[in-house]
Design an enzyme around this catalytic site. Structure first.
Site, PDB file in Angstrom:
ATOM      1  N   ARG A 258       0.849  -1.185   0.000  1.00  0.00           N
ATOM      2  CA  ARG A 258       0.000   0.000   0.000  1.00  0.00           C
ATOM      3  C   ARG A 258       0.891   1.243   0.000  1.00  0.00           C
ATOM      4  NH1 ARG A 258      -4.259  -0.702   4.352  1.00  0.00           N
ATOM      5  NH2 ARG A 258      -4.869  -2.334   2.888  1.00  0.00           N
ATOM      6  N   ARG A 273       2.263   2.027  10.326  1.00  0.00           N
ATOM      7  CA  ARG A 273       1.844   2.331   8.948  1.00  0.00           C
ATOM      8  C   ARG A 273       3.037   2.145   8.021  1.00  0.00           C
ATOM      9  NH1 ARG A 273      -2.763   4.992   7.849  1.00  0.00           N
ATOM     10  NH2 ARG A 273      -2.832   5.867   9.948  1.00  0.00           N
ATOM     11  N   GLU A 347      -6.952   0.323  15.278  1.00  0.00           N
ATOM     12  CA  GLU A 347      -7.477  -0.706  14.386  1.00  0.00           C
ATOM     13  C   GLU A 347      -6.423  -1.736  13.985  1.00  0.00           C
ATOM     14  OE1 GLU A 347      -9.381  -1.243   9.925  1.00  0.00           O
ATOM     15  OE2 GLU A 347      -9.275   0.771  10.798  1.00  0.00           O
ATOM     16  N   SER A 350     -10.708  -5.370  10.341  1.00  0.00           N
ATOM     17  CA  SER A 350     -12.004  -4.824   9.954  1.00  0.00           C
ATOM     18  C   SER A 350     -12.810  -5.913   9.267  1.00  0.00           C
ATOM     19  CB  SER A 350     -11.853  -3.609   9.029  1.00  0.00           C
ATOM     20  OG  SER A 350     -11.266  -3.976   7.806  1.00  0.00           O
ATOM     21  N   ARG A 388       1.692  -4.762  12.029  1.00  0.00           N
ATOM     22  CA  ARG A 388       0.903  -3.950  12.959  1.00  0.00           C
ATOM     23  C   ARG A 388       0.529  -4.724  14.215  1.00  0.00           C
ATOM     24  NH1 ARG A 388      -4.041   0.004  11.270  1.00  0.00           N
ATOM     25  NH2 ARG A 388      -2.329   0.875  10.034  1.00  0.00           N
TER      26      ARG A 388
END
Length: 425
Positions: A258, A273, A347, A350, A388
């Site tokens: 990403r 991130r 987070e 999800s 993460r």
């Protein structure tokens, strides 16, 4: 992608979805394009039919009638030559707008602008109270030789890293533990491609709006995926599934990529991130029935929570508001793990229901037992994403001497090692 007939009949509902999901889109532009497209198609069909009629009449016509028919044939041909490019252009506009129309959120989804408007459902576990000054994951990992930033950033750029020693083994252990949990719960493990064609990104809803987040391999017209969801859904592009096959439940393990194009200067310390990560993703195909989809949704959510239970990480579950759910999602729960260094739940998972949004875009059909063709529903949920997940894992299980006590569930996957400490390899 919504059915255009649904959009025509429920324009106000779709306008509300556009507004509440905070997308910049004029629905009237789509409706106008749709109307003109249908008009031009009708005109073209009429002109082509007349062209064929005239062509058939000319050989049979008298000398007196033939010039008039020939002239009409030229006029019809000219009209067709003008209408065809108009249809091509209006279809291009129509198709582009259709790809940008969001799904309608489920009634239980709260209207809101951002994460502050998400609704907490429950908290599980209690954040740890330390009797010493805790370190953040970066300090812990560097002191234990689990990560290297300086080397990779010399040759791979910002937000690059390499997990080393116990860091590398820990990620491998986490993904294998997660895979075993999911397989035991009935999911089929898949190691899918990470390079895909544009159609796969468009079919799953990541293009056109998410194009700037994807890495492009321009020479081969391929893209690196940000989640194996892209490949897992696309496994059945253009397929017609049979009702007896459902539900199909996949767990995909892959590297993910990403660009984080909109995150310049944000979360630059540590591993929260990054541009490349490893993820186990869950994807389900089910009957196009809201009750069935809801059951599958909560099962996916339970799978993710089972992983966090095994890792002994405190977390909370929140129902995402309209401003936080994506283009195709009709319902989303966010699972946020407690991260001591951030003093917050952040987070890590999800869980989303997408209705027939992806199956329509990917041309995935379902033949029901009675022979009717419909579009199946799809759902997805993160099972685990590293690095993460290393943040709450290491920070919550750290000791005063800088070592890390491993959760019992991980010990067999770490060759019996119960603790990470200096000098470990």
């Amino acid at each position: 992608m919504l059915d255009i007939a649904f959009i025509r009949q429920n324009a106000d509902l779709v306008r509300a979805a556009i507004r509440n999901k905070r997308f910049d889109l004029d629905l009237d532009e789509l409706l106008s394009a749709d109307k003109r497209r249908r008009e031009v198609i009708t005109l073209l069909d009429e002109k082509r039919a007349r062209k064929n009629q005239v062509a058939a009449l000319i050989p049979k016509a008298s000398k007196e009638e033939r010039p008039k028919l020939i002239e009409e044939g030229k006029e019809v041909k000219g009209a067709i030559e003008k209408l065809e490019p108009e249809l091509a252009e209006i279809t291009r506009v129509y198709d582009d707008l259709m790809l940008r129309i969001p799904s309608v959120p489920r009634p239980e989804v709260p209207v809101g602008a951002g994460e502050e408007d998400n609704v907490e459902i429950r908290k599980v576990g209690t954040p740890r109270t330390f009797d010493f000054e805790p370190k953040d994951h970066l300090d812990l990992m560097q002191s234990l030789g689990m990560v290297n930033f300086d080397g990779p950033r010399k040759f791979a750029g910002g937000r690059s890293f390499a997990l080393t020693g116990m860091g590398a083994l820990l990620e491998m252990a986490l993904t294998r533990l997660t895979a075993d949990i999911l397989v035991e719960r009935g999911l089929t493990m898949v190691l899918p491609p990470v390079m895909v064609k544009e159609r796969a990104m468009q079919g799953t809803g990541f293009f056109p709006l998410g194009r700037e987040e994807a890495y492009a391999i321009t020479a081969d017209e391929l893209y690196l995926v940000g989640t194996s969801e892209v490949a897992l859904v696309s496994l059945h592009a253009d397929d017609t599934l049979e009702e007896a096959q459902l539900p199909i439940r996949y767990a995909g393990l892959s590297s993910c990529f990403r660009r984080e194009a909109g995150a310049y200067g944000k979360d630059t310390r540590g591993l929260y991130r990054v541009h490349q990560f490893t993820k186990v993703e869950q994807v389900v195909f089910c009957l196009p029935d809201e009750a069935v989809a809801e059951k599958e949704h909560y099962q996916l959510l339970d799978n993710a929570e089972a992983v966090l239970h095994a890792l002994e990480i405190p977390y909370r579950v929140a129902l995402a508001c309209t401003g936080e759910i994506g283009l195709g999602q009709t319902r989303k729960h966010e699972v946020e793990s407690w991260m001591p260094s951030r003093k917050a739940y952040s987070e890590t998972h999800s869980c989303s229901t997408l209705g027939d949004f992806q199956s329509r875009r990917s041309n995935i059909r379902l033949r029901l037992a009675n022979g009717t063709l419909v579009y199946p529903y799809t759902l997805n949920n993160t099972a685990i994403a590293s690095p993460r997940i290393l943040i709450p894992l290491l920070e919550n299980h750290q000791n005063a001497d800088g070592s890390i006590t491993l959760p019992k569930a991980l010990v067999p996957y770490m060759n019996g090692r119960t603790k990470l400490e200096r000098g470990g390899k």
